[in-house]
Design a protein around this motif. Structure first.
Motif, PDB file in Angstrom:
ATOM      1  N   GLU A 216       0.844  -1.199   0.000  1.00 55.37           N
ATOM      2  CA  GLU A 216       0.000   0.000   0.000  1.00 55.37           C
ATOM      3  C   GLU A 216       0.879   1.249   0.000  1.00 55.37           C
ATOM      4  O   GLU A 216       1.743   1.423   0.853  1.00 55.37           O
ATOM      5  CB  GLU A 216      -0.914   0.003   1.224  1.00 55.37           C
ATOM      6  N   GLY A 217       0.673   2.098  -0.971  1.00 58.07           N
ATOM      7  CA  GLY A 217       1.461   3.330  -1.066  1.00 58.07           C
ATOM      8  C   GLY A 217       2.874   3.104  -1.555  1.00 58.07           C
ATOM      9  O   GLY A 217       3.743   3.969  -1.375  1.00 58.07           O
ATOM     10  N   ALA A 218       3.121   1.951  -2.209  1.00 52.84           N
ATOM     11  CA  ALA A 218       4.490   1.602  -2.609  1.00 52.84           C
ATOM     12  C   ALA A 218       5.076   2.614  -3.586  1.00 52.84           C
ATOM     13  O   ALA A 218       6.257   2.966  -3.481  1.00 52.84           O
ATOM     14  CB  ALA A 218       4.509   0.202  -3.223  1.00 52.84           C
ATOM     15  N   GLY A 244       6.470  -6.186  -0.233  1.00 55.55           N
ATOM     16  CA  GLY A 244       6.017  -7.410   0.403  1.00 55.55           C
ATOM     17  C   GLY A 244       4.654  -7.827  -0.094  1.00 55.55           C
ATOM     18  O   GLY A 244       3.731  -7.015  -0.146  1.00 55.55           O
ATOM     19  N   LEU A 245       4.528  -9.094  -0.490  1.00 58.39           N
ATOM     20  CA  LEU A 245       3.259  -9.644  -0.956  1.00 58.39           C
ATOM     21  C   LEU A 245       2.959 -10.930  -0.202  1.00 58.39           C
ATOM     22  O   LEU A 245       3.861 -11.702   0.125  1.00 58.39           O
ATOM     23  CB  LEU A 245       3.310  -9.942  -2.463  1.00 58.39           C
ATOM     24  N   LEU A 253       2.254  -8.911 -11.342  1.00 58.12           N
ATOM     25  CA  LEU A 253       3.653  -8.629 -11.017  1.00 58.12           C
ATOM     26  C   LEU A 253       4.304  -7.758 -12.084  1.00 58.12           C
ATOM     27  O   LEU A 253       4.972  -6.766 -11.767  1.00 58.12           O
ATOM     28  CB  LEU A 253       4.449  -9.925 -10.866  1.00 58.12           C
ATOM     29  N   GLU A 254       4.109  -8.131 -13.343  1.00 60.15           N
ATOM     30  CA  GLU A 254       4.744  -7.358 -14.411  1.00 60.15           C
ATOM     31  C   GLU A 254       4.178  -5.950 -14.472  1.00 60.15           C
ATOM     32  O   GLU A 254       4.922  -4.977 -14.623  1.00 60.15           O
ATOM     33  CB  GLU A 254       4.569  -8.063 -15.749  1.00 60.15           C
ATOM     34  N   ASP A 255       2.856  -5.819 -14.318  1.00 62.18           N
ATOM     35  CA  ASP A 255       2.247  -4.488 -14.350  1.00 62.18           C
ATOM     36  C   ASP A 255       2.758  -3.632 -13.200  1.00 62.18           C
ATOM     37  O   ASP A 255       3.087  -2.454 -13.383  1.00 62.18           O
ATOM     38  CB  ASP A 255       0.722  -4.599 -14.269  1.00 62.18           C
ATOM     39  N   ARG A 256       2.826  -4.220 -12.002  1.00 55.91           N
ATOM     40  CA  ARG A 256       3.302  -3.468 -10.849  1.00 55.91           C
ATOM     41  C   ARG A 256       4.768  -3.062 -11.045  1.00 55.91           C
ATOM     42  O   ARG A 256       5.168  -1.950 -10.734  1.00 55.91           O
ATOM     43  CB  ARG A 256       3.144  -4.300  -9.574  1.00 55.91           C
ATOM     44  N   PHE A 257       5.554  -3.994 -11.572  1.00 53.49           N
ATOM     45  CA  PHE A 257       6.972  -3.706 -11.796  1.00 53.49           C
ATOM     46  C   PHE A 257       7.147  -2.609 -12.830  1.00 53.49           C
ATOM     47  O   PHE A 257       8.009  -1.721 -12.690  1.00 53.49           O
ATOM     48  CB  PHE A 257       7.673  -4.991 -12.248  1.00 53.49           C
ATOM     49  N   ASP A 258       6.318  -2.632 -13.878  1.00 57.07           N
ATOM     50  CA  ASP A 258       6.429  -1.646 -14.951  1.00 57.07           C
ATOM     51  C   ASP A 258       6.035  -0.242 -14.508  1.00 57.07           C
ATOM     52  O   ASP A 258       6.406   0.745 -15.158  1.00 57.07           O
ATOM     53  CB  ASP A 258       5.570  -2.059 -16.157  1.00 57.07           C
ATOM     54  N   THR A 259       5.273  -0.124 -13.437  1.00 53.71           N
ATOM     55  CA  THR A 259       4.888   1.205 -12.938  1.00 53.71           C
ATOM     56  C   THR A 259       6.010   1.871 -12.159  1.00 53.71           C
ATOM     57  O   THR A 259       5.847   2.991 -11.677  1.00 53.71           O
ATOM     58  CB  THR A 259       3.656   1.112 -12.027  1.00 53.71           C
TER      59      THR A 259
END
Length: 314
Positions: A216-218, A244-245, A253-259
């Protein structure tokens, strides 16, 4: 994308693991190419293994070859000199695969086990922890890489000009140094920090190699820490943030990493250990196929896995 698994979480429904089970898990993760395992520790709370964390990674170092081994160790339960010496020794034993997870979150119940039944004021705890961490890092750098000569003929064990006394006299600690342990194979063990509040961001950005952050708020936390790392004179990619997940799942994962909200992920050990097989057999190969995860044999040290270079923050 850097990947870690937290092994010692006190999760509901999780069985106590013996050393044989833990070592089998870690060897499986190693074969799959996971960068590191993180073993939490507390002198108060129960954990998923009956072992003190640094003792456990010493044993794991003898049955693994490449995976990073990160142990939690409380700044309340130890003195800085002994802790620095322990991790420096572990790094030599593991051939440069050790890290220390230092948390800035106080556990008041733990303090009661170390002659502090009243605990420590939060501000005092933060200042004390920062001083403690600075001492440990200073002690790790007490010997230059080529300081030890072992020159029997000349009667010289070391080059005095390459040995550095710390001579620290601070608010909470007084430590002369240096360690009686040589420089580590990766220069210094990796410093992983967790539990950072906003007041800790400047310190974390200045000294940490890896910061564990909440999902949250990463994005906001990631951006702030990267900016502050640059302000502290560091290269932004030499300070890594892992989110942490709770679930070992590829979805998102890829979408989060790409942001650009993290540099990797730290997964909690699932209550159903068999779920790790899906992660290692399916998710990791797919991430590697997409060029998101490192090859299973990349890098000899933990710093090599994480592409941190040598030595950490100065």
């Amino acid at each position: 994308m850097h990947l870690a698994i937290s092994l010692n979480i006190a999760a509901d429904g999780q069985d106590i693991l013996d050393f044989g089970q833990i070592s089998a898990i870690v060897r499986n993760l190693e074969a799959a190419g996971v960068d590191m395992v993180i073993i939490s520790d507390s002198a108060d709370a129960p954990s998923t293994s009956p072992f003190e964390a640094t003792t456990l990674i010493a044993a794991l170092a003898t049955v693994t070859e490449t995976i990073g081994l990160v142990a939690g160790a409380s700044t309340l339960a130890h003195q800085p000199y002994n802790l620095a010496r322990r991790f420096a020794s572990l790094d030599i034993i593991s051939h440069g695969r050790t890290g220390w997870n230092a948390t800035l979150v106080q556990n008041p119940r733990e303090a009661a086990n170390f002659s502090r039944p009243e605990g420590i004021a939060d501000d005092d705890f933060r200042r004390r922890a920062e001083e403690f961490i600075g001492i440990v890092q200073g002690l790790w750098r007490g010997w230059d890489a080529d300081a030890l000569l072992f020159d029997k003929a000349g009667g010289r064990f070391h080059d005095p000009d390459k040995m550095h006394f710390l001579d620290h006299k601070g608010e909470f600690f007084s430590v002369r140094g240096p360690l009686n342990v040589a420089r580590s194979p990766q220069d210094t063990p990796v410093l992983v920090m967790s539990g950072l509040g906003e007041a800790d961001f400047d310190f974390g950005a200045k000294v940490a190699d890896v910061v564990l952050i909440e999902a949250e708020g990463a994005k906001a936390t990631y951006d702030v820490l990267k900016r502050r790392a640059v302000a502290a004179g560091r290269e932004p990619m030499k300070v890594l943030m892992t989110v942490g997940l709770d679930e070992l799942a590829a979805g998102g994962l890829e979408d989060r990493f790409d942001t650009k909200s993290c540099d990797g992920f730290n997964f909690a050990l699932p209550a159903d250990i068999s779920a790790l097989d899906h992660f290692t057999d399916r998710i990791l190969p797919e991430l590697r196929r997409r060029g998101l995860a490192r090859s299973a044999d990349a890098g000899a040290t933990l710093r090599g896995h994480l592409r941190l270079g040598e030595g950490g923050a100065k």
